[in-house]
Design a protein around this motif. Structure first.
Motif, PDB file in Angstrom:
ATOM      1  N   MET A 135      -2.966 -11.324   2.813  1.00  0.00           N
ATOM      2  CA  MET A 135      -4.062 -11.425   3.869  1.00  0.00           C
ATOM      3  C   MET A 135      -3.621 -13.328   4.960  1.00  0.00           C
ATOM      4  O   MET A 135      -4.017 -12.952   6.004  1.00  0.00           O
ATOM      5  CB  MET A 135      -5.374 -12.642   3.200  1.00  0.00           C
ATOM      6  CG  MET A 135      -6.270 -11.568   2.799  1.00  0.00           C
ATOM      7  SD  MET A 135      -7.724 -12.279   1.021  1.00  0.00           S
ATOM      8  CE  MET A 135      -7.396 -14.094   1.732  1.00  0.00           C
ATOM      9  N   ARG A 140      -4.359 -12.961   8.567  1.00  0.00           N
ATOM     10  CA  ARG A 140      -4.085 -14.206   9.333  1.00  0.00           C
ATOM     11  C   ARG A 140      -3.161 -14.829  10.662  1.00  0.00           C
ATOM     12  O   ARG A 140      -3.272 -14.988  11.130  1.00  0.00           O
ATOM     13  CB  ARG A 140      -4.104 -15.480   8.014  1.00  0.00           C
ATOM     14  CG  ARG A 140      -5.025 -16.573   9.439  1.00  0.00           C
ATOM     15  CD  ARG A 140      -5.017 -17.769   7.870  1.00  0.00           C
ATOM     16  NE  ARG A 140      -5.600 -18.448   8.787  1.00  0.00           N
ATOM     17  CZ  ARG A 140      -5.232 -20.461   8.145  1.00  0.00           C
ATOM     18  NH1 ARG A 140      -5.419 -20.074   6.389  1.00  0.00           N
ATOM     19  NH2 ARG A 140      -5.240 -21.568   8.672  1.00  0.00           N
ATOM     20  N   GLN A 175     -11.774 -10.995   8.745  1.00  0.00           N
ATOM     21  CA  GLN A 175     -13.061 -11.781   7.834  1.00  0.00           C
ATOM     22  C   GLN A 175     -13.228 -10.334   6.451  1.00  0.00           C
ATOM     23  O   GLN A 175     -14.408 -11.001   5.087  1.00  0.00           O
ATOM     24  CB  GLN A 175     -14.508 -11.660   8.526  1.00  0.00           C
ATOM     25  CG  GLN A 175     -14.086 -12.447   9.624  1.00  0.00           C
ATOM     26  CD  GLN A 175     -15.417 -12.267  10.854  1.00  0.00           C
ATOM     27  OE1 GLN A 175     -16.161 -11.424  11.164  1.00  0.00           O
ATOM     28  NE2 GLN A 175     -15.885 -13.640  11.024  1.00  0.00           N
ATOM     29  N   TYR A 179     -10.871 -11.915   3.524  1.00  0.00           N
ATOM     30  CA  TYR A 179     -11.242 -12.923   2.919  1.00  0.00           C
ATOM     31  C   TYR A 179     -12.883 -12.487   1.938  1.00  0.00           C
ATOM     32  O   TYR A 179     -12.620 -12.867   0.610  1.00  0.00           O
ATOM     33  CB  TYR A 179     -11.548 -14.006   4.347  1.00  0.00           C
ATOM     34  CG  TYR A 179     -10.352 -14.390   4.594  1.00  0.00           C
ATOM     35  CD1 TYR A 179      -9.778 -16.136   3.447  1.00  0.00           C
ATOM     36  CD2 TYR A 179      -9.264 -13.991   4.911  1.00  0.00           C
ATOM     37  CE1 TYR A 179      -8.782 -16.264   3.604  1.00  0.00           C
ATOM     38  CE2 TYR A 179      -7.674 -14.414   6.008  1.00  0.00           C
ATOM     39  CZ  TYR A 179      -7.580 -15.780   5.009  1.00  0.00           C
ATOM     40  OH  TYR A 179      -6.611 -15.889   4.970  1.00  0.00           O
ATOM     41  N   ASN A 180     -13.452 -11.667   2.741  1.00  0.00           N
ATOM     42  CA  ASN A 180     -14.617 -11.518   1.217  1.00  0.00           C
ATOM     43  C   ASN A 180     -14.448 -10.911   0.422  1.00  0.00           C
ATOM     44  O   ASN A 180     -14.838 -11.315  -0.494  1.00  0.00           O
ATOM     45  CB  ASN A 180     -15.813 -10.971   2.563  1.00  0.00           C
ATOM     46  CG  ASN A 180     -16.001 -11.842   3.516  1.00  0.00           C
ATOM     47  OD1 ASN A 180     -16.672 -13.400   3.571  1.00  0.00           O
ATOM     48  ND2 ASN A 180     -17.135 -11.562   4.318  1.00  0.00           N
ATOM     49  N   HIS A 233     -11.452 -10.319  -0.916  1.00  0.00           N
ATOM     50  CA  HIS A 233     -11.177 -11.693  -1.740  1.00  0.00           C
ATOM     51  C   HIS A 233     -11.798 -12.868  -2.865  1.00  0.00           C
ATOM     52  O   HIS A 233     -11.399 -12.927  -4.146  1.00  0.00           O
ATOM     53  CB  HIS A 233     -10.109 -12.218  -0.589  1.00  0.00           C
ATOM     54  CG  HIS A 233      -9.219 -13.294  -1.895  1.00  0.00           C
ATOM     55  ND1 HIS A 233      -8.015 -12.950  -2.760  1.00  0.00           N
ATOM     56  CD2 HIS A 233      -9.132 -15.238  -2.065  1.00  0.00           C
ATOM     57  CE1 HIS A 233      -7.323 -13.714  -2.916  1.00  0.00           C
ATOM     58  NE2 HIS A 233      -7.950 -15.332  -2.641  1.00  0.00           N
ATOM     59  N   LYS A 234     -12.755 -13.669  -2.368  1.00  0.00           N
ATOM     60  CA  LYS A 234     -14.094 -13.994  -2.086  1.00  0.00           C
ATOM     61  C   LYS A 234     -14.897 -13.387  -3.684  1.00  0.00           C
ATOM     62  O   LYS A 234     -14.891 -14.116  -4.534  1.00  0.00           O
ATOM     63  CB  LYS A 234     -14.352 -15.185  -1.512  1.00  0.00           C
ATOM     64  CG  LYS A 234     -13.824 -15.498  -0.119  1.00  0.00           C
ATOM     65  CD  LYS A 234     -14.481 -16.036   1.157  1.00  0.00           C
ATOM     66  CE  LYS A 234     -13.812 -16.806   1.909  1.00  0.00           C
ATOM     67  NZ  LYS A 234     -13.959 -17.017   3.082  1.00  0.00           N
ATOM     68  N   ALA A 247     -14.037 -22.541   0.476  1.00  0.00           N
ATOM     69  CA  ALA A 247     -14.963 -21.781   1.349  1.00  0.00           C
ATOM     70  C   ALA A 247     -16.311 -22.437   1.672  1.00  0.00           C
ATOM     71  O   ALA A 247     -16.956 -21.730   2.781  1.00  0.00           O
ATOM     72  CB  ALA A 247     -15.369 -20.391   1.058  1.00  0.00           C
ATOM     73  N   SER A 271     -19.332 -17.296   4.251  1.00  0.00           N
ATOM     74  CA  SER A 271     -18.965 -15.552   3.340  1.00  0.00           C
ATOM     75  C   SER A 271     -19.659 -15.621   2.448  1.00  0.00           C
ATOM     76  O   SER A 271     -20.908 -15.963   2.292  1.00  0.00           O
ATOM     77  CB  SER A 271     -17.899 -16.818   2.175  1.00  0.00           C
ATOM     78  OG  SER A 271     -16.827 -17.568   2.615  1.00  0.00           O
TER      79      SER A 271
END
Length: 191
Positions: free
Chosen positions: A32, A36, A50, A53-54, A56-57, A116, A123
């Motif tokens: 990631m 970035r 995005q 990252y989502n 990953h979250k 976040a 997110s």
């Protein structure tokens, strides 16, 4: 060894699922960072960053929930004792590594969640706009976002170090001590 020769099926399942998720998340987190940088260089579209990252979250939230379940299971179910003949420093090291894993398995997702929540960007779980990641009650400011994100990102190295120590100790017990310790967590091995 005590009369409990193996971990329970629940403990074994959670152990291996969390091991795979944690290890995967460390390397995905580094990927990631590359995405970035590609975004800032104009070579990676914002939507791809995005989505990563989502994902990953979402996985981080799954790790948090599974880690809390694992901790609750650990505190409410008897575990196998240490093999006879283990030196006191080995027992201390084993306990320290296990509890350090719990701190990281729970602390890393919480720190990521704080980061976040401090960001002004939304997110989403599963990249679904109808499933926003709930925000923690922290200020939304860039400073908190950056600090908590840096702490979260730096946690990858301790995870890898603990993985190495844990795996090395398991292999030592299996091939040098031959005390059956590894069979308690890998059902196909004989104790």
């Amino acid at each position: 060894m005590t009369d409990t020769p193996r971990y329970t099926a629940v403990a074994i399942t959670l152990h291996w699922i969390l091991a795979a998720l944690l290890l995967g998340m460390v390397f995905f987190g580094w990927y990631m960072e590359d995405l970035r940088e590609g975004l800032f260089a104009g070579t990676v579209p914002l939507e791809e960053v995005q989505q990563a990252y989502n994902l990953h979250k979402t996985t981080g939230m799954a790790i948090l929930v599974l880690s809390l379940v694992r901790l609750a299971w650990r505190l409410t179910h008897k575990t196998p004792g240490m093999p006879e003949g283990m030196k006191p420093w080995e027992k201390l090291a084993a306990h320290a590594v296990h509890w350090a894993f719990y701190v990281l398995m729970i602390g890393m997702p919480i720190m990521g969640w704080i980061s976040a929540s401090a960001s002004e960007l939304p997110s989403f779980l599963f990249n679904n706009p109808d499933m926003p990641l709930p925000r923690l009650p922290v200020p939304q400011n860039e400073s908190l976002h950056e600090v908590s994100g840096s702490i979260h990102g730096a946690g990858g190295w301790p995870i890898l170090i603990l993985f190495g120590l844990h795996a090395a100790a398991a292999l030592k017990h299996q091939f040098f001590d031959r005390d059956g310790l590894l069979a308690r967590m890998i059902p196909v091995l004989k104790g």
